[in-house]
Scaffold this active site. Structure first.
Site, PDB file in Angstrom:
ATOM      1  N   LEU A 158       0.824  -1.208   0.000  1.00  0.00           N
ATOM      2  CA  LEU A 158       0.000   0.000   0.000  1.00  0.00           C
ATOM      3  C   LEU A 158       0.856   1.256   0.000  1.00  0.00           C
ATOM      4  O   LEU A 158       0.426   2.324  -0.407  1.00  0.00           O
ATOM      5  CB  LEU A 158      -0.908   0.020   1.227  1.00  0.00           C
ATOM      6  CG  LEU A 158      -2.011  -1.041   1.283  1.00  0.00           C
ATOM      7  CD1 LEU A 158      -2.666  -1.041   2.651  1.00  0.00           C
ATOM      8  CD2 LEU A 158      -3.047  -0.767   0.212  1.00  0.00           C
ATOM      9  N   GLY A 159       2.062   1.119   0.503  1.00  0.00           N
ATOM     10  CA  GLY A 159       2.931   2.278   0.560  1.00  0.00           C
ATOM     11  C   GLY A 159       4.100   2.007   1.472  1.00  0.00           C
ATOM     12  O   GLY A 159       4.204   0.935   2.073  1.00  0.00           O
TER      13      GLY A 159
ATOM     14  N   GLY B 127       6.138   3.530   4.749  1.00  0.00           N
ATOM     15  CA  GLY B 127       6.166   4.522   5.808  1.00  0.00           C
ATOM     16  C   GLY B 127       7.598   4.731   6.253  1.00  0.00           C
ATOM     17  O   GLY B 127       8.524   4.198   5.637  1.00  0.00           O
TER      18      GLY B 127
ATOM     19  N   GLY C 119       8.900   1.192   7.317  1.00  0.00           N
ATOM     20  CA  GLY C 119       8.823   0.004   6.481  1.00  0.00           C
ATOM     21  C   GLY C 119       7.563   0.024   5.644  1.00  0.00           C
ATOM     22  O   GLY C 119       6.769   0.957   5.704  1.00  0.00           O
TER      23      GLY C 119
ATOM     24  N   VAL D 128       3.901  -1.070   4.015  1.00  0.00           N
ATOM     25  CA  VAL D 128       2.573  -1.403   4.508  1.00  0.00           C
ATOM     26  C   VAL D 128       1.868  -2.251   3.458  1.00  0.00           C
ATOM     27  O   VAL D 128       1.907  -1.935   2.273  1.00  0.00           O
ATOM     28  CB  VAL D 128       1.757  -0.131   4.781  1.00  0.00           C
ATOM     29  CG1 VAL D 128       0.416  -0.473   5.393  1.00  0.00           C
ATOM     30  CG2 VAL D 128       2.510   0.804   5.700  1.00  0.00           C
TER      31      VAL D 128
ATOM     32  N   LYS E  57       1.721  -3.380   8.698  1.00  0.00           N
ATOM     33  CA  LYS E  57       2.943  -2.600   8.540  1.00  0.00           C
ATOM     34  C   LYS E  57       4.103  -3.459   8.994  1.00  0.00           C
ATOM     35  O   LYS E  57       4.141  -3.894  10.150  1.00  0.00           O
ATOM     36  CB  LYS E  57       2.821  -1.357   9.414  1.00  0.00           C
ATOM     37  CG  LYS E  57       3.987  -0.437   9.374  1.00  0.00           C
ATOM     38  CD  LYS E  57       3.544   0.914   9.907  1.00  0.00           C
ATOM     39  CE  LYS E  57       4.618   1.588  10.702  1.00  0.00           C
ATOM     40  NZ  LYS E  57       4.083   2.678  11.502  1.00  0.00           N
TER      41      LYS E  57
ATOM     42  N   ASP F  20       5.457  13.693  13.487  1.00  0.00           N
ATOM     43  CA  ASP F  20       5.526  13.541  12.033  1.00  0.00           C
ATOM     44  C   ASP F  20       4.151  13.744  11.415  1.00  0.00           C
ATOM     45  O   ASP F  20       3.688  12.943  10.613  1.00  0.00           O
ATOM     46  CB  ASP F  20       6.098  12.165  11.679  1.00  0.00           C
ATOM     47  CG  ASP F  20       6.709  12.148  10.278  1.00  0.00           C
ATOM     48  OD1 ASP F  20       6.824  13.235   9.680  1.00  0.00           O
ATOM     49  OD2 ASP F  20       7.047  11.060   9.792  1.00  0.00           O
TER      50      ASP F  20
END
Ligand code: NAG
Ligand code: NAG
Ligand code: NAG
Ligand code: NAG
Ligand code: NAG
Ligand code: NAG
Ligand code: NAG
Ligand code: NAG
Ligand code: NAG
Length: 805
Positions: free
Chosen positions: A527-528, A530, A533, A535, A550, A645
């Protein structure tokens, strides 16, 4: 003769009729039916054959109960036992539902025992497919059921009513009353206690933290396997406690759900667990624990007996005797320990030197509420005075306070990860009990006399005494004030938190790595990425629930710590605008977090990637969502969390387009008034407050800065740093916005959009206040929320960066 034939026919047909009725309702047990331990029938089975009522083997004899029937090599699982504390019976005992409607057990000695205590007389009985054994009266109403008299287990469809309790078994093979209680309290709290102690908050070792919500039932839903608390007066109101997971291999190979049975049991070790039982095609019974109340068994009060403490070895908890004590029974180490030295040398006041030593241990915690003395003193003094004091057998030193007490010590746990430091001092005798009888009597040690000879010394002494008294008066009043404040605070915290801080363990589920690999189809769909690491998308419950997994990478030594911090932080947070952590996996070096899946991507996608801008009102709502999430983190959760963040990539949109803050990977706790909690620089460029670069303290105000930038991005639907714009003065959004604000040209920011001017100005002013270089000038998140909601007025913000303009 002729009349005999019809009579015979009649008789035959009535036999057939009876047969047929029995076949139609095979589980109806009529009056006069009986069971024997070894000669058939030994049990009455439920229609599906999964549950049975009757005699099962216990110890060298038999007990009466209900069990899940496992075929083949797997063994049965007992879920209920009648008169569990009675001794098992011999093989010539009998169980009968007699003509008077009583269910009686006749033991080998001829004694008759009531199995079902009821007022009405029964006319039949039945073993139901749910695992409930019931007795009916003449009208077909249930007058007694095993579900209403649980022992240590509740099954799917079973209720633990208000004030109901489960009591653990003594051991896996002995189902008599064990050492732990689970009580569904009248105040709505579900609580675990050690059996042999008062049921008071101090002794509780786990609770659902639902006290004060009114009277509730504990219910295990047989369809979903959810463990729920259900409102007594309104059955539609419930709270989920635990969620089961489908077992390995169960997700896709077509096993129908009817082969699953759920149970929740207060286990022998004091933990409360939810189980999934699967019958495979050959009828073998497989059992999987799917949820547990406590992660750390050492937190079960009474897991180890008196004078021993619980500690971990290879993830197995075990009991260790305190110095100076030995196991009562070396083969049953949970029973506790007793002193192995003689007290003979410590009678009538001071201890004799040379006969005792003091051992000290760090991070040993116990219920030190039965101390006989509690004084402020130094650590060394604490140890020394305990050695000298005959009454003192153990002392606990923590933050300048020495608590002394006698044995036995209970509910001890050694917790190397504990935050606060305490030292335990334990008195140990050098002479064993055996050696004692040969010992020589000892003379008393005479106290040394102090004589004051000279006058000057006397005066000096008086002065010294006087100043000492004065000093200590001042000190005392100051410390009194502190203690008072501390007490009040403590009390408030206790009130707010209920009595235990263990609830996070309840809501988080521990997954195995294989479960998560399976759930994500081998980490196929990323999914992406972060900051910690990648996800991955996955599903649970046979695809019914989507999750985001994740996988934490780059886990060096810091990784473990980050992980623990994240667990603790997220486990305790529950808010509409925060992404919910469902569970995690910590297997070997693998660390994975399981979040609810957010179907609509991130705020960054929404603002920067779509061609259509979300409409203005929608954007204001999102900004408020984010602010409320931060408000929760900063001011409403147990300990303030600085996110560090905040950026659009970390704000996710759920199916209903509610914005939720994610990625607490950087969240740490603010301890007390300590403002700077980080040593390294964290965060993402562009959203980072200027104090990250300087050597000034980092506080919640760093998040306010990041929020200010995000707010500007929401307003303008562009990145803070955008090099594709035509004019150089527009590259940095925050500078450009301030210029527009000063020049009263704010509509440039939302070109071509119908936007309420006042509203736009308000949003921009809030953002400009948030991005002030000077942290003290930035408003608190509470003020931000109030300004955005229009509750408070907003004054004209100064230039955010004093140096650049
Ligand atoms: C179970 O333990 C109790 C207490 O130790 C004992 O009295 C009883 O006989 C045991 N039962 C069996 C079946 O071993
Ligand atoms: C059961 O057997 C024992 C001997 O094993 C005997 O003493 C007792 O009387 C028998 N009880 C019944 C009810 O038959
Ligand atoms: C049977 O139930 C009554 C009340 O329902 C109770 O007073 C009694 O003690 C029970 N007897 C046994 C043997 O459990
Ligand atoms: C649970 O018990 C209560 C009271 O005994 C009853 O009203 C309720 O219907 C039961 N709920 C279920 C789901 O059986
Ligand atoms: C339980 O139900 C009653 C009746 O509907 C309601 O008044 C009460 O607020 C509910 N309690 C909780 C904690 O939801
Ligand atoms: C059990 O779960 C199913 C499915 O979610 C639900 O329809 C049913 O009402 C639940 N039963 C109870 C008693 O809450
Ligand atoms: C079992 O699953 C089927 C579909 O897979 C569903 O239609 C049925 O209602 C389920 N039965 C139970 C008892 O959950
Ligand atoms: C008491 O037991 C401990 C632990 O087993 C042992 O180390 C110690 O020597 C014993 N003390 C005496 C006096 O026997
Ligand atoms: C010490 O001696 C007394 C009697 O002389 C005896 O009863 C006791 O058991 C002995 N203690 C030990 C530990 O041997």
């Amino acid at each position: 003769m002729a009349s005999v034939v019809p009579a015979l026919l009649l008789l035959l047909s009535s036999v057939c009729l009876a047969r047929r009725v029995e076949e139609k309702h095979p589980t109806i047990i009529g009056l006069g039916s009986s069971l024997k331990p070894v000669t058939e029938p030994t049990l009455w089975a439920s229609p599906s054959g999964r549950f049975a009522f009757g005699f099962y083997n216990q110890g060298s004899g038999f007990s009466v109960g209900v069990w899940l029937v496992g075929k083949g090599t797997s063994s049965n699982r007992v879920v209920w036992t009648a008169n569990r504390d009675d001794p098992p019976v011999a093989s010539n005992a009998t169980l009968i539902l007699n003509e008077k409607g009583e269910l009686l057990l006749t033991t080998e000695s001829g004694e008759k025992k009531v199995i079902a205590n009821k007022t009405d007389s029964a006319s039949s009985a039945s073993m139901l497919d749910s695992g409930n054994f019931v007795l009916y009266n003449n009208d077909g109403h249930i007058i007694w059921e095993s579900f209403k008299n649980p022992t240590d287990t509740i099954l799917g469809g079973q209720n633990l009513s208000t004030y109901g309790q489960l009591i653990s078994s003594l051991s896996e093979n002995n189902h008599s009353t064990g050492r732990f209680h689970l009580i569904m309290q009248g105040d709505g709290n579900l609580v675990l206690y050690p059996s042999n102690d008062a049921y008071i908050p101090d002794n509780a070792y786990w609770s659902s933290q639902t006290n004060g919500i009114g009277s509730f039932n504990l219910y295990l839903n047989s369809t979903t396997g959810f463990l729920q608390l259900i409102n007594n007066s309104d059955l539609s109101i419930s709270r989920a406690l635990g969620v089961p997971f489908f077992a390995e291999g169960d997700s896709d190979d077509g096993k129908d759900n009817s082969s699953i049975v759920y149970s929740a049991r207060l286990d022998v070790d004091g933990n409360f667990r939810l189980y999934t039982h699967l019958f495979d095609r050959s009828g073998r019974l497989q059992t999987f624990p799917r949820f547990r109340a406590l992660k750390n068994l050492c937190r079960v009060k009474g897991f180890c007996g008196f004078n021993s403490f619980c500690t971990f070895n290879d993830y197995q908890p075990y009991c260790v005797c305190l110095p100076g004590t030995d196991f009562i029974d070396p083969y049953q180490r949970t029973l506790g320990c007793t002193r192995n030295y003689s007290e003979a040398h410590c009678k009538g006041g001071k201890a004799n030197e040379g006969f005792y030593n003091i051992n000290s241990m760090e991070n040993l915690v116990w219920n030190a509420d039965v101390f006989y003395s509690k004084e402020k003193m130094s650590k060394d003094e604490c140890s020394r005075t305990c050695l000298e004091d005959c009454n003192c057998e153990a002392a606990q030193f923590e933050s300048g306070v020495c608590k002394k007490q006698k044995l036995p010590l209970k509910y001890m746990l050694r917790d190397p990860d504990r935050d606060s430091f305490s030292t335990a001092f334990l008195k140990v005798g050098v002479r064993s009990l055996e050696a004692e009888n040969n010992s020589i009597p000892l003379e008393l040690i005479k106290p040394t006399m102090i004589t004051i000879k000279r006058k000057e010394t006397m005066v000096q002494l008086l002065l010294l005494t006087f100043s000492l008294v004065a000093c200590s008066c001042v000190l005392l009043s100051i410390s009194g004030l502190f203690i008072y404040k501390f007490r009040v605070l403590r009390y408030k915290m206790l009130l707010e938190n209920g009595n235990l801080g263990l609830n996070e363990e309840l809501t988080l589920i521990l997954f195995s790595y294989n479960e998560l690999r399976r759930a994500t189809y081998g980490f196929r769909e990323e999914l992406g990425k972060g900051s910690f690491g990648a996800v991955y998308k996955g599903t649970l419950y046979k695809g019914r629930k989507s999750i985001a997994v994740k996988r934490l990478e780059k886990l060096v030594e810091e990784g473990e710590r980050e992980f623990q911090a994240e667990m603790r932080a997220i486990g305790r947070t529950h808010h509409r605008n925060l992404v919910r952590l469902l569970g995690y996996c910590a297997e070997d070096s693998k660390r994975l977090l399981v979040y609810e899946y957010m179907g609509n991507g991130s705020l960054a996608d929404l603002l920067f990637k779509t061609t259509m801008r979300p409409d203005w009102n929608e954007r204001i709502r999102i900004a408020l969502d984010v602010a409320r999430g931060i408000l929760y983190l900063h001011e409403e959760c147990e300990s303030p969390i600085i996110h560090c963040d905040i950026k659009p990539q970390n704000i996710l949109m759920d199916d209903t387009w509610t914005a939720k803050i994610s990625d607490f990977g950087l969240a740490k706790f603010l301890m007390g008034d300590q403002t700077r909690t980080f040593t390294g620089v964290r965060g993402t460029r562009g959203y980072m407050a200027p104090e990250w670069q300087k050597n000034t303290p980092i506080s919640v105000k760093a998040d306010i800065y990041s929020f200010g930038i995000v707010l500007l991005e929401i307003v303008c639907c562009r990145r803070n740093l955008d090099t594709t714009v035509s004019k150089t003065e527009e590259i940095i959004l925050s500078n450009w916005v301030y210029r527009c604000f000063v020049e009263k040209e704010l509509d440039k920011l939302v070109l071509g959009e119908e936007v309420d001017k006042k509203n736009l100005e308000k949003m921009v002013m809030v953002a400009l206040w948030c991005i002030q270089d000077e942290p003290a000038l930035r408003p608190s998140i509470k003020s931000v929320v109030m300004m955005l909601e229009g509750i408070t007025d907003i004054s004209i913000p100064p230039c955010p960066s004093a140096s650049s303009m």
